[in-house]
Design an enzyme around this catalytic site. Structure first.
Site, mmCIF file in Angstrom:
data_model
loop_
_atom_site.group_PDB
_atom_site.id
_atom_site.type_symbol
_atom_site.label_atom_id
_atom_site.label_comp_id
_atom_site.label_asym_id
_atom_site.label_seq_id
_atom_site.Cartn_x
_atom_site.Cartn_y
_atom_site.Cartn_z
ATOM 1 N N HIS A 5 3.642 -2.534 3.006
ATOM 2 C CA HIS A 5 3.842 -0.907 2.484
ATOM 3 C C HIS A 5 5.050 -0.605 1.855
ATOM 4 O O HIS A 5 6.240 -1.054 2.319
ATOM 5 C CB HIS A 5 3.562 0.027 3.761
ATOM 6 C CG HIS A 5 2.227 -0.060 4.499
ATOM 7 N ND1 HIS A 5 1.843 -1.001 5.303
ATOM 8 C CD2 HIS A 5 0.927 0.723 4.238
ATOM 9 C CE1 HIS A 5 0.644 -0.862 5.777
ATOM 10 N NE2 HIS A 5 0.158 0.274 5.102
ATOM 11 N N ASP B 233 0.959 -1.164 0.167
ATOM 12 C CA ASP B 233 -0.066 -0.047 -0.090
ATOM 13 C C ASP B 233 0.983 1.345 -0.040
ATOM 14 O O ASP B 233 1.929 1.172 0.456
ATOM 15 C CB ASP B 233 -0.978 0.125 1.172
ATOM 16 C CG ASP B 233 -2.029 -0.948 1.359
ATOM 17 O OD1 ASP B 233 -2.358 -1.739 0.339
ATOM 18 O OD2 ASP B 233 -2.983 -0.921 2.114
#
Length: 298
Positions: free
Chosen positions: A263, A118
């Site tokens: 991430h 992400d």
């Protein structure tokens, strides 16, 4: 001989009458065109066509002519030019009330898992993660933020060219329930536009920042043709807890059908880069297979 003159005269008159009759019948006295047939009669536009065969009147009205002996334009019909039926629009996904959390049972064969990243793309960290995935022949999902994507379109193109899936993670990573519908439509819509402009296809997956969903997010995502995806394993790499901690959480949470959250932007992601390079080969050695999800039936 005088007695023969009336007879000769009558013969001349008879021959003249016969000649005039033939000329009139063949159209010689009317400019060469016979009157068109009355509607509903054979050979007319509204009547049945005459049966084919020798001796029938052809299209030009002359006895003994047929399609083989007439000029092409006299008998060939123009092809029908009706428009092709319009293609139905692509079916939109159903508006869900909760996101997809894991792979369906039928997709778990072979100990399948999904890796997701992400907040990127970030030129400081994303290329190194892509390098690791390429080294092991693994494809993953990248849920990008529009404000990062618009300045790093080359990374979007690399993701797409290497077979990864690009998802929508809004433009600025806001808390969705705090936004009005118009603002949320802009956050999601603008990000899809950047992705489509960069790689030629709009995202078909959407993930809410912080995992905070609401009804509007599901509706807007579905209207843009996207399915909502969450996760089952949070590595907590966003907290920067240390590489060992991230690796431990990824390995402990591994299971068939699991969706792992990582991430590649949003802070210092050097720990995430190192963790992926560490736990990915261990998962593969344990027999897990990293895969991409199939879209649910629509």
């Amino acid at each position: 001989m005088k007695n023969d003159e009336p007879t000769v005269g009558r013969r001349v008159l008879l021959r003249t009458a016969v000649f005039l009759g033939i000329a009139a019948a063949s159209g010689m006295l009317t400019g060469g065109e016979a009157d068109p047939p009355a509607p509903g009669t054979p050979g007319s536009a509204g009547g049945p066509a005459p049966a084919a065969g020798p001796g029938n009147v052809g299209a030009a009205g002359a006895p003994g002519l047929n399609a083989a002996t007439l000029p092409e334009k006299s008998y060939r019909l123009s092809p029908m030019t009706a428009e092709s039926p319009a293609r139905p629009p692509a079916a939109k996904p159903a508006v869900r009330t909760r996101p997809i959390l894991e792979l369906p049972p039928e997709a778990r064969a072979g100990r399948a898992m999904v890796l997701t990243f992400d907040d990127g793309p970030d030129p400081r960290y994303t290329p190194a993660i892509l390098d690791t995935l390429s080294r092991y022949g693994v494809r993953a999902m990248f849920f990008v933020c529009g404000e990062m994507a618009t300045d790093n379109r080359d990374l979007l193109r690399r993701m797409a060219s290497e077979g990864h899936v690009i998802g929508n993670h809004t433009w600025t990573h806001p808390l969705i329930p705090s936004l009005g519908r118009g603002a949320l439509e802009s956050e999601i819509g603008r990000t899809s536009e950047v992705v489509q402009q960069s790689v030629g296809e709009a995202p078909v997956w959407f993930r809410a920042p912080y995992g905070a969903w609401n009804r509007a997010a599901f509706e807007i995502g579905a209207d843009l043709g996207m399915e909502p995806m969450a996760w089952t394993v949070d590595t907590l790499d966003w907290k920067e807890p240390g590489t060992a901690s991230i690796v431990s959480r990824a390995l402990d949470g591994a299971a068939p059908g699991a969706i792992v959250l990582n991430h590649d932007a949003g802070g210092n992601r050097s720990q995430s880069v190192q963790a992926v390079a560490t736990y990915l080969p261990q998962l593969l050695a344990q027999g897990y297979r990293m895969t991409l999800p199939a879209l649910p039936p629509r």
